[in-house]
Design a protein around this motif. Structure first.
Motif, short mmCIF file in Angstrom:
data_model
loop_
_atom_site.label_atom_id
_atom_site.label_comp_id
_atom_site.label_asym_id
_atom_site.label_seq_id
_atom_site.Cartn_x
_atom_site.Cartn_y
_atom_site.Cartn_z
N ILE A 191 -9.14 -8.59 6.00
CA ILE A 191 -9.93 -8.16 4.83
C ILE A 191 -11.06 -7.28 5.34
N ILE A 192 -11.18 -6.08 4.78
CA ILE A 192 -12.28 -5.18 5.11
C ILE A 192 -13.04 -4.85 3.83
N THR A 193 -14.30 -4.50 3.96
CA THR A 193 -15.13 -4.28 2.77
C THR A 193 -15.13 -2.84 2.29
N SER A 194 -14.67 -1.92 3.13
CA SER A 194 -14.73 -0.52 2.75
C SER A 194 -13.69 0.28 3.53
N PHE A 195 -13.37 1.47 3.03
CA PHE A 195 -12.52 2.40 3.76
C PHE A 195 -13.08 3.80 3.52
N GLU A 196 -13.75 4.32 4.52
CA GLU A 196 -14.35 5.64 4.39
C GLU A 196 -13.60 6.64 5.27
N GLU A 197 -13.79 6.55 6.59
CA GLU A 197 -13.12 7.50 7.48
C GLU A 197 -12.39 6.77 8.60
N GLN A 198 -11.98 5.54 8.32
CA GLN A 198 -11.20 4.81 9.32
C GLN A 198 -9.83 5.46 9.52
N LEU A 199 -9.24 5.18 10.64
CA LEU A 199 -7.88 5.62 10.88
C LEU A 199 -6.90 4.63 10.25
N ILE A 200 -5.87 5.16 9.63
CA ILE A 200 -4.81 4.32 9.10
C ILE A 200 -3.91 3.90 10.26
N VAL A 201 -3.60 2.62 10.30
CA VAL A 201 -2.72 2.10 11.34
C VAL A 201 -1.29 2.09 10.81
N LYS A 202 -0.39 2.75 11.57
CA LYS A 202 1.02 2.74 11.17
C LYS A 202 1.53 1.31 11.08
N GLY A 203 2.28 1.05 10.03
CA GLY A 203 2.86 -0.29 9.86
C GLY A 203 2.02 -1.23 9.03
N ASP A 204 0.82 -0.78 8.63
CA ASP A 204 -0.04 -1.61 7.79
C ASP A 204 0.23 -1.33 6.31
N VAL A 205 -0.01 -2.33 5.50
CA VAL A 205 -0.01 -2.17 4.03
C VAL A 205 -1.43 -2.39 3.55
N TYR A 206 -1.92 -1.47 2.73
CA TYR A 206 -3.28 -1.56 2.22
C TYR A 206 -3.23 -1.99 0.75
N ILE A 207 -3.88 -3.13 0.44
CA ILE A 207 -4.01 -3.59 -0.95
C ILE A 207 -5.39 -3.18 -1.40
N ILE A 208 -5.45 -2.36 -2.47
CA ILE A 208 -6.68 -1.62 -2.78
C ILE A 208 -7.11 -1.85 -4.23
N PRO A 209 -8.10 -2.71 -4.48
CA PRO A 209 -8.55 -2.95 -5.85
C PRO A 209 -9.30 -1.78 -6.49
N THR A 210 -10.00 -0.94 -5.70
CA THR A 210 -10.82 0.12 -6.28
C THR A 210 -10.18 1.49 -6.09
N ASP A 213 5.38 5.40 6.76
CA ASP A 213 4.54 5.08 7.91
C ASP A 213 3.60 3.92 7.61
N PHE A 214 3.20 3.78 6.39
CA PHE A 214 2.34 2.69 5.95
C PHE A 214 2.53 2.51 4.44
N GLY A 215 2.03 1.39 3.91
CA GLY A 215 2.23 1.11 2.49
C GLY A 215 0.93 1.01 1.72
N ILE A 216 1.02 1.17 0.40
CA ILE A 216 -0.14 1.02 -0.49
C ILE A 216 0.27 0.18 -1.70
N ILE A 217 -0.57 -0.81 -2.02
CA ILE A 217 -0.51 -1.49 -3.31
C ILE A 217 -1.88 -1.33 -3.95
N SER A 218 -1.93 -0.66 -5.08
CA SER A 218 -3.19 -0.48 -5.81
C SER A 218 -3.32 -1.59 -6.84
N TYR A 219 -4.52 -1.73 -7.40
CA TYR A 219 -4.74 -2.73 -8.45
C TYR A 219 -5.08 -2.00 -9.75
#
Length: 332
Positions: free
Chosen positions: A235-254, A275-281
């Motif tokens: 769990i992270i509190t923010s995503f500004e200019e981080q690098l996306i890690v291949k193989g990760d799925v990001y669940i994004i409420p905002t 390369d990576f996945g997204i689930i939005s809310y």
């Protein structure tokens, strides 16, 4: 059954509060034709107001043909076939596409059977308190979206309990109030469960959770699923200019963080869904087409507005979980 309620703190004149109380009681069928009203003396003593104030209210109702008096006996309901327009106080947190769907579907079902005044507290507890304090006694129904504001329950309880409905988020302190709400723990868990077979091809699930406006139930449902099915998670509190890690799925409420993740994927030349996945809310029409489709966990906001309106029209006092679903698109 209590017929008349008066809020001593309200700016609305007390005689008008008496008139409104009786109109509501008739509209909700708590008073029927020929039912006797509380006596002038009883209302005067109960609320510490003058007999003239009560008489003024009863005289107004008499002039409108709603009640009649029998000398020496009291006041009685004469007509239940009068034009009563409910005045509804609708307090949202903010205006966005989801709230607009709730509002429009609510108005559609109400079909001009009520005057609806909409307000926004913008997640500010002082604004929340001010709007409720100033509205108290001026409306026949109060629909409140408390979100996760600390102290909101105590403020809501200033309002007449029988006239309050909770929308979208509820909690243990508000369990006595009727509601149409999301079950965020269950919705997050069930959504991830529905997508489990797709999630298994990824190495880690990352929830971007700022924790300012978002319900903590999302975190609980996320952790419960990941622990139960042994998914590596973070769990992270923010995503500004981080690098996306291949193989990760990001669940994004905002949606702001959704934009940040998509922009970063372009800088890294990564393909969403491969390369990576997204689930939005929270689903919107735009998410159907952005990047060939964004997978979402979303409640049905139009259903929420319709269900709420039907509850008000029936004077129902239920607590209803609004349906939610995982809508699978190319991003997963």
């Amino acid at each position: 059954m209590k017929i008349i309620s008066i809020n001593q703190q309200s700016n609305q004149p007390k005689y008008k509060q008496i008139v409104l109380s009786i109109e509501i009681a008739i509209a909700e069928k708590r008073l029927k034709r020929n039912d006797k009203l509380p006596s002038v003396n009883k209302v005067s003593l109960e609320f510490s107001i003058s007999r003239d104030t009560v008489l003024l209210a009863y005289d107004e109702l008499k002039k409108r043909g709603i009640i009649f008096a029998i000398l020496g006996k009291g006041y009685y309901v004469k007509s239940v076939e009068f034009s009563f327009e409910q005045r509804i106080f609708l307090l949202f947190d903010e205006l966005n596409a989801f709230k607009e769907d709730i509002y429009n579907s609510f108005l559609e079902v109400m079909d001009n059977k009520a005057q609806v005044d909409i307000f926004f507290h913008h997640f500010n507890i002082e604004m929340f308190k001010k709007l409720i304090y100033e509205s108290n006694g001026n409306y026949s129904k109060y629909i409140i979206m408390p979100t996760n504001l600390v102290g909101s329950a105590a403020i809501i309880k200033m309002l007449p309990k029988q006239d309050v409905y909770i929308l979208d988020q509820t909690n243990a302190e508000l369990q006595d109030f009727p509601s149409v709400h999301q079950h965020f723990i269950k919705d997050m868990y069930d959504g991830l469960m529905k997508g489990k077979s797709l999630l298994e091809k990824y190495s880690k699930l990352v929830l971007i959770f700022p924790g300012n406006k978002e319900p903590i139930g999302m975190v609980d449902g996320f952790n419960q699923f990941c622990v139960e099915y042994h998914f590596e998670h973070q769990i992270i509190t923010s995503f500004e200019e981080q690098l996306i890690v291949k193989g990760d799925v990001y669940i994004i409420p905002t949606d702001r963080h959704l934009v940040n993740v998509i922009e970063q994927s372009k800088r890294q030349n990564l393909e969403i869904g491969k390369d990576f996945g997204i689930i939005s809310y929270n689903d919107t029409p735009l998410k159907k087409v952005v990047e060939n489709g964004i997978t979402t966990i979303s409640t049905d906001f139009k259903a929420m507005g319709k269900t709420l309106a039907k509850m008000l029209l029936r004077s129902s006092k239920e607590q209803i979980e609004n349906p939610s679903d995982l809508i699978i698109r190319k991003s997963l």
